[in-house]
Design a protein around this motif. Structure first.
Motif, PDB file in Angstrom:
ATOM      1  N   LYS A 177      19.273  -4.924  -1.237  1.00 18.95           N
ATOM      2  CA  LYS A 177      19.296  -3.463  -1.363  1.00 18.95           C
ATOM      3  C   LYS A 177      17.670  -2.980  -1.379  1.00 18.95           C
ATOM      4  CE  LYS A 177      23.646  -3.248  -3.589  1.00 18.95           C
ATOM      5  NZ  LYS A 177      24.323  -2.768  -4.583  1.00 18.95           N
ATOM      6  N   ARG A 178      17.378  -2.242  -0.583  1.00 20.61           N
ATOM      7  CA  ARG A 178      16.061  -1.773  -0.440  1.00 20.61           C
ATOM      8  C   ARG A 178      15.967  -0.233  -0.832  1.00 20.61           C
ATOM      9  NH1 ARG A 178      16.528  -5.041   3.987  1.00 20.61           N
ATOM     10  NH2 ARG A 178      15.307  -7.014   3.734  1.00 20.61           N
ATOM     11  N   THR A 179      14.790   0.235  -1.237  1.00 18.92           N
ATOM     12  CA  THR A 179      14.513   1.682  -1.714  1.00 18.92           C
ATOM     13  C   THR A 179      14.169   2.338  -0.431  1.00 18.92           C
ATOM     14  OG1 THR A 179      12.237   1.245  -1.982  1.00 18.92           O
ATOM     15  CG2 THR A 179      13.665   0.845  -3.966  1.00 18.92           C
ATOM     16  N   PRO A 180      14.306   3.639  -0.548  1.00 14.14           N
ATOM     17  CA  PRO A 180      13.845   4.304   0.720  1.00 14.14           C
ATOM     18  C   PRO A 180      12.434   4.030   1.161  1.00 14.14           C
ATOM     19  CG  PRO A 180      15.280   5.732  -0.634  1.00 14.14           C
ATOM     20  CD  PRO A 180      15.102   4.580  -1.409  1.00 14.14           C
ATOM     21  N   GLU A 181      11.513   3.896   0.087  1.00 17.31           N
ATOM     22  CA  GLU A 181      10.149   3.738   0.480  1.00 17.31           C
ATOM     23  C   GLU A 181      10.068   2.413   1.167  1.00 17.31           C
ATOM     24  OE1 GLU A 181      11.347   4.380  -2.716  1.00 17.31           O
ATOM     25  OE2 GLU A 181      10.700   6.496  -2.490  1.00 17.31           O
ATOM     26  N   GLU A 201       8.991  -0.877   6.098  1.00 20.87           N
ATOM     27  CA  GLU A 201       9.470  -1.814   7.046  1.00 20.87           C
ATOM     28  C   GLU A 201       9.648  -1.060   8.571  1.00 20.87           C
ATOM     29  OE1 GLU A 201      13.168  -3.232   5.527  1.00 20.87           O
ATOM     30  OE2 GLU A 201      12.309  -4.400   4.456  1.00 20.87           O
ATOM     31  N   GLU A 202      10.145   0.144   8.613  1.00 18.07           N
ATOM     32  CA  GLU A 202      10.210   0.861   9.937  1.00 18.07           C
ATOM     33  C   GLU A 202       8.809   0.929  10.604  1.00 18.07           C
ATOM     34  OE1 GLU A 202      11.624   2.104  13.208  1.00 18.07           O
ATOM     35  OE2 GLU A 202      13.021   1.268  11.707  1.00 18.07           O
ATOM     36  N   ALA A 203       7.702   1.426   9.691  1.00 12.98           N
ATOM     37  CA  ALA A 203       6.410   1.477  10.077  1.00 12.98           C
ATOM     38  C   ALA A 203       5.954   0.372  10.584  1.00 12.98           C
ATOM     39  CB  ALA A 203       5.523   2.100   9.108  1.00 12.98           C
ATOM     40  N   ILE A 204       6.235  -0.868  10.008  1.00 14.00           N
ATOM     41  CA  ILE A 204       5.709  -2.198  10.475  1.00 14.00           C
ATOM     42  C   ILE A 204       6.375  -2.365  11.922  1.00 14.00           C
ATOM     43  CG2 ILE A 204       5.716  -4.500  10.075  1.00 14.00           C
ATOM     44  CD1 ILE A 204       5.463  -4.029   6.878  1.00 14.00           C
ATOM     45  N   ARG A 205       7.600  -2.280  11.832  1.00 13.17           N
ATOM     46  CA  ARG A 205       8.311  -2.328  13.353  1.00 13.17           C
ATOM     47  C   ARG A 205       7.642  -1.283  14.394  1.00 13.17           C
ATOM     48  NH1 ARG A 205      13.143  -2.090   9.983  1.00 13.17           N
ATOM     49  NH2 ARG A 205      13.817  -4.471   9.660  1.00 13.17           N
ATOM     50  N   ARG A 206       7.317  -0.366  14.186  1.00 14.84           N
ATOM     51  CA  ARG A 206       6.991   0.503  15.118  1.00 14.84           C
ATOM     52  C   ARG A 206       5.480   0.161  15.563  1.00 14.84           C
ATOM     53  NH1 ARG A 206       9.284   4.567  11.882  1.00 14.84           N
ATOM     54  NH2 ARG A 206       7.202   5.317  10.972  1.00 14.84           N
ATOM     55  N   GLN A 207       4.757  -0.272  14.360  1.00 14.38           N
ATOM     56  CA  GLN A 207       3.387  -0.814  14.908  1.00 14.38           C
ATOM     57  C   GLN A 207       3.458  -2.072  15.864  1.00 14.38           C
ATOM     58  OE1 GLN A 207       1.122  -2.080  11.419  1.00 14.38           O
ATOM     59  NE2 GLN A 207      -0.708  -2.665  12.521  1.00 14.38           N
TER      60      GLN A 207
END
Length: 122
Positions: free
Chosen positions: A8-12, A17-23
């Protein structure tokens, strides 16, 4: 098969993680990480491990026989043979060869290893 449980991950955390994937999508890593070996060297290690296993089998020896002669645990030797542990010491390789009644010969050559970027023409 074990059931998979998603942590379970927080929205933050999910946003980070999504920002890292996009990078990484925008700027993929183009160099081998430090400490990794070339594909040809990796293949050579796997081939050597297969030769050790074939030699053991041709002699009719079990993993227990060889591991006892080497002074190592049979499960550890099994992981080596299966390629699950790819970082044996040179001493371990020499003991393994001796346990099989063989000699391991090491060689150093000037043969050039072609990097993956050279192979792809980059």
């Amino acid at each position: 098969m074990k059931p998979t449980i998603k942590p379970k991950r927080t929205p933050e955390q999910r946003a980070e993680e999504e920002a890292i994937r996009r990078q990484h999508e925008a700027q993929p890593v183009r160099q081998r990480p430090a400490g990794t070996i070339h594909q040809q060297s990796f293949a050579a290690i796997l081939a050597l491990l297969a030769r050790f296993k074939a030699a053991r089998e041709s002699l009719g020896m079990t993993l227990a026989d060889v591991s006892q002669r080497m002074g190592v645990d049979a499960p550890a030797l099994s992981r080596l043979e299966a390629g699950k542990m790819l970082n044996p010491t040179v001493g371990t390789l020499f003991k393994w060869a001796e346990a099989l009644g063989q000699t391991l010969k090491l060689d150093l050559s000037r043969e050039r290893i072609i990097s993956s970027t050279e192979e792809s023409g980059e």
